[in-house]
Design a protein around this motif. Structure first.
Motif: not given
Length: 432
Positions: A242-267
């Motif tokens: 969650l704190l990674g989603l709130l990174a100040k620099r755009p390049e430090d955040r995961p993509t929407a696709r990566q976020t969806a797969e990460w949460f869907a996989a139960g990680a």
């Protein structure tokens, strides 16, 4: 009121700056729909163009977690947009009632909302206004992203149709780069989603202040408080992501696709990854005939060890063919070797055996026919063979005739000579 001869308006379910949303019934297809009408008295000169843009943008998307556009037209000078009807409430209303949600529910919302955003981003569309009021719940609890009214196409910066210098979006969920006036990109939506998830978990946005300008400064310069410090029971993996989603620099955040797969996989639960089975670090058996019998050094052949042979210390660093062995540092190996040499019972036994064989060899040589003590009387007593390092004692074996080595017929004369020599030596010492 009947719109376009088929959509009968029933009740108002929402109202915004540009228009109002009605629950309606499609009499042609016999299903419930949502109809969004542009307000007639809207003074914004770009409202009609933005309304058309919303229809065109959402019409390009077809996904279970995006509100689908079904129809678009004009009725008595008013534009209307027909969309799928989400039977449930918006997340804004859920928050007002529940205050916050469990990690399990928020993880499900995160996976579905990120999946909808990923589809939009892959079509070159940035939503630009992700907030609780624009995420709707269907009858089965699934999330649908709605209100693409201020969305823009990534390859068409002018498509946003906003006034010069105007920051479009809600300040509580605005990405830092947008606070600086930079164009919104897919990473901006991911940041807004992170703000939304933070609020769903804690009951409040990550940053709040008395003015929109102060909130923008927080987005730029202030690190969000970790939710667990606010008393939220959250797996560490969830909080870190969650704190990674709130990174100040755009390049430090995961993509929407990566976020969806990460949460869907139960990680987000933080389950440890399965590790490969570690190879057992058992010492290989070596034959008793190995030199020194205790340590199998580099190049020692251990393939022929017989079952049941004595266990010896062979370190993985010295046996190159041992599968899965780990190298031991040189300093550690030398210390262990010293310990083995001084402590091993096998070392003492082998050393004693070496001394015994040496003594036996000396005795056989001494009494051999070619080296008779009668022919060559010794002038000095025989030297004692030094024991091998680490031997506890020196072993001697008497000959089969019962006489000790050196006790021949000339022993008396040899003894006298030895005694006389000793006396002479003593006299010299006295004189000195």
């Amino acid at each position: 009121m009947l719109i376009a001869g088929r959509y009968r308006l029933q009740t108002t379910i929402g109202r915004g700056a540009m228009g109002e949303v009605w629950r309606a019934y499609d009499e042609t297809l016999g299903r419930a729909v949502a109809v969004k009408l542009l307000l007639a008295q809207n003074s914004d000169p770009t409202s009609s163009s933005r309304f058309r843009l919303e229809a065109q943008t959402a019409g390009r998307l077809s996904h279970p977690h995006v509100v689908g556009v079904l129809d678009f037209g004009e009725q008595e000078g008013r534009l209307f947009l027909v969309m799928e009807l989400a039977e449930g409430d918006s997340l804004a209303r859920v928050l007002s009632q529940a205050g916050s949600l469990s990690a399990e529910k928020v993880a499900l919302i995160a996976a579905q909302a990120a999946a909808g955003l990923a589809v939009a981003h892959e079509q070159g569309i940035v939503h630009r206004d992700i907030k609780p009021g624009n995420l709707l719940l269907d009858a089965d609890g699934s999330v649908k992203i709605g209100d693409f009214g201020i969305a823009r196409f990534v390859d068409d910066p002018g498509a946003a149709l906003t006034a010069t210098g105007q920051i479009v979006g809600t300040s509580l969920y605005l990405a830092p780069e947008r606070a600086l006036g930079k164009p919104a990109g897919p990473a901006s939506d991911v940041y807004s989603l992170g703000c939304l998830l933070y609020q769903l978990l804690t009951g409040r946005p990550p940053f709040h202040a008395d003015s929109a300008v102060a909130i923008l400064h927080h987005h730029l310069d202030t690190a969000p408080v970790p939710p667990r410090e606010l008393g939220v029971g959250l797996p560490p993996a969830f909080e870190n992501y969650l704190l990674g989603l709130l990174a100040k620099r755009p390049e430090d955040r995961p993509t929407a696709r990566q976020t969806a797969e990460w949460f869907a996989a139960g990680a987000w639960r933080g389950r440890p990854e399965p590790l490969p089975a570690a190879a057992p670090l058992t010492a290989p058996e070596v034959p008793r005939s190995t030199a020194s019998g205790a340590f199998a050094g580099p190049g020692t052949n251990t393939a022929g060890a017989a079952p049941g042979s004595a266990t010896t210390y062979a370190f993985p660093s010295a046996v190159g063919s041992t599968a899965g062995a780990h190298r031991t540092p040189r300093r550690q190996r030398s210390g262990v070797r010293a310990f083995v040499v001084h402590r091993s019972r096998t070392v003492s036994t082998v050393a004693a055996l070496v001394v015994f064989l040496a003594a036996l060899l000396v005795g056989m040589t001494w009494f051999s026919p070619d080296h008779s003590s009668a022919e060559t009387p010794p002038t000095d007593p025989p030297r004692t063979t030094s024991p091998a390092p680490g031997a506890s004692s020196t072993l001697s074996t008497p000959p089969t005739g019962g006489e000790e080595p050196g006790n021949s017929a000339d022993d008396s004369s040899g003894s006298q000579q030895h005694t006389q020599k000793g006396k002479n030596g003593h006299s010299k010492d006295d004189k000195g």
